[in-house]
Motif scaffolding. Structure first.
Motif, PDB file in Angstrom:
ATOM      1  N   ASP A  62      15.045   6.599  46.137  1.00 61.94           N
ATOM      2  CA  ASP A  62      14.336   7.762  45.264  1.00 61.94           C
ATOM      3  C   ASP A  62      13.697   7.466  43.451  1.00 61.94           C
ATOM      4  OD1 ASP A  62      16.520   9.439  45.966  1.00 61.94           O
ATOM      5  OD2 ASP A  62      18.178   9.012  45.199  1.00 61.94           O
ATOM      6  N   TYR A  63      13.659   7.810  42.970  1.00 63.99           N
ATOM      7  CA  TYR A  63      13.470   7.060  40.905  1.00 63.99           C
ATOM      8  C   TYR A  63      14.262   7.953  40.702  1.00 63.99           C
ATOM      9  CZ  TYR A  63       8.000   8.606  43.083  1.00 63.99           C
ATOM     10  OH  TYR A  63       6.772   8.432  43.108  1.00 63.99           O
ATOM     11  N   ILE A  64      13.987   6.916  39.267  1.00 63.06           N
ATOM     12  CA  ILE A  64      14.828   7.051  37.793  1.00 63.06           C
ATOM     13  C   ILE A  64      14.267   7.402  37.079  1.00 63.06           C
ATOM     14  CG2 ILE A  64      16.095   5.896  35.969  1.00 63.06           C
ATOM     15  CD1 ILE A  64      18.000   5.759  38.935  1.00 63.06           C
ATOM     16  N   TYR A  65      14.264   8.530  36.514  1.00 64.17           N
ATOM     17  CA  TYR A  65      13.729   8.871  35.300  1.00 64.17           C
ATOM     18  C   TYR A  65      14.274   9.194  33.838  1.00 64.17           C
ATOM     19  CZ  TYR A  65      11.483  12.829  32.233  1.00 64.17           C
ATOM     20  OH  TYR A  65      11.227  13.437  30.956  1.00 64.17           O
ATOM     21  N   LEU A  66      12.934   7.575  32.921  1.00 61.68           N
ATOM     22  CA  LEU A  66      14.110   7.575  31.857  1.00 61.68           C
ATOM     23  C   LEU A  66      14.165   8.861  30.942  1.00 61.68           C
ATOM     24  CD1 LEU A  66      13.283   3.826  30.451  1.00 61.68           C
ATOM     25  CD2 LEU A  66      12.988   6.428  28.545  1.00 61.68           C
ATOM     26  N   GLN A  67      14.859   9.524  30.278  1.00 60.14           N
ATOM     27  CA  GLN A  67      14.733   9.806  29.311  1.00 60.14           C
ATOM     28  C   GLN A  67      15.500  10.119  27.841  1.00 60.14           C
ATOM     29  OE1 GLN A  67      16.529  13.990  30.616  1.00 60.14           O
ATOM     30  NE2 GLN A  67      14.921  14.789  30.032  1.00 60.14           N
ATOM     31  N   ASP A  68      15.162  10.512  27.627  1.00 57.39           N
ATOM     32  CA  ASP A  68      15.671  10.380  25.522  1.00 57.39           C
ATOM     33  C   ASP A  68      15.789   8.649  25.138  1.00 57.39           C
ATOM     34  OD1 ASP A  68      15.488  13.142  26.170  1.00 57.39           O
ATOM     35  OD2 ASP A  68      17.644  12.801  27.534  1.00 57.39           O
ATOM     36  N   LEU A  69      14.974   8.196  25.399  1.00 56.76           N
ATOM     37  CA  LEU A  69      14.841   7.316  24.007  1.00 56.76           C
ATOM     38  C   LEU A  69      14.413   6.822  22.746  1.00 56.76           C
ATOM     39  CD1 LEU A  69      14.683   3.684  24.758  1.00 56.76           C
ATOM     40  CD2 LEU A  69      12.255   3.686  25.078  1.00 56.76           C
TER      41      LEU A  69
END
Length: 147
Positions: A78-85
């Motif tokens: 899977d991928y990890i989407y880094l969101q809202d930093l």
């Protein structure tokens, strides 16, 4: 000394919410309260592939990042989407953003993900100075259609 990072708990909402609002202000958006409530619930539901982390300096939350695990047609992992930093403007330049991103990298390794990816606005030059040091710019342009 850089901020410490940990996963947020339901008790952290009062400190998380002003940073969440600051993120929205930065991107000139206003996310409805019902969406914020649903998102907060998802972060704390073990069945949801979503996480919220906070950066703390002297016990005060100074930054947040959210992460979402999702499938990919390009890899088995899977991928990890880094969101809202988002880091409090008064704390920028102290390493809080970096340790938040590194925590998402660690989450990806823990979860067996093959990639971490994220977006930023083309005018977010200050953040891009950090991003260019700790990740690769894939050169892709985002297209979207709101439904």
């Amino acid at each position: 000394m850089p901020a410490t990072v940990r996963e947020l708990t339901p008790a952290d909402r009062a400190e998380w919410e002003p940073l969440w609002k600051g993120y929205q202000t930065f991107y000139k958006t206003d996310i409805p309260a019902a969406t914020t409530d649903a998102t907060w619930q998802r972060f704390h539901d073990p069945a949801e592939p979503m996480w919220a982390f906070g950066a703390f300096d002297g016990g005060r939350m100074v930054g947040i990042v959210h992460a979402i695990q999702h499938r990919s047609t390009w890899t088995v992992g899977d991928y990890i989407y880094l969101q809202d930093l988002f880091v409090d403007p008064a704390t920028r330049g102290t390493g809080a953003g970096r340790v938040l991103i590194e925590r998402v990298y660690a989450l990806a390794k823990e979860r067996g993900a093959s990639r971490v990816h994220w977006l930023t606005h083309e005018t977010n030059h200050t953040a891009m100075l950090l991003y260019d040091r700790i990740a690769d710019n894939g050169g892709f342009i985002q297209y979207r259609k709101l439904l």
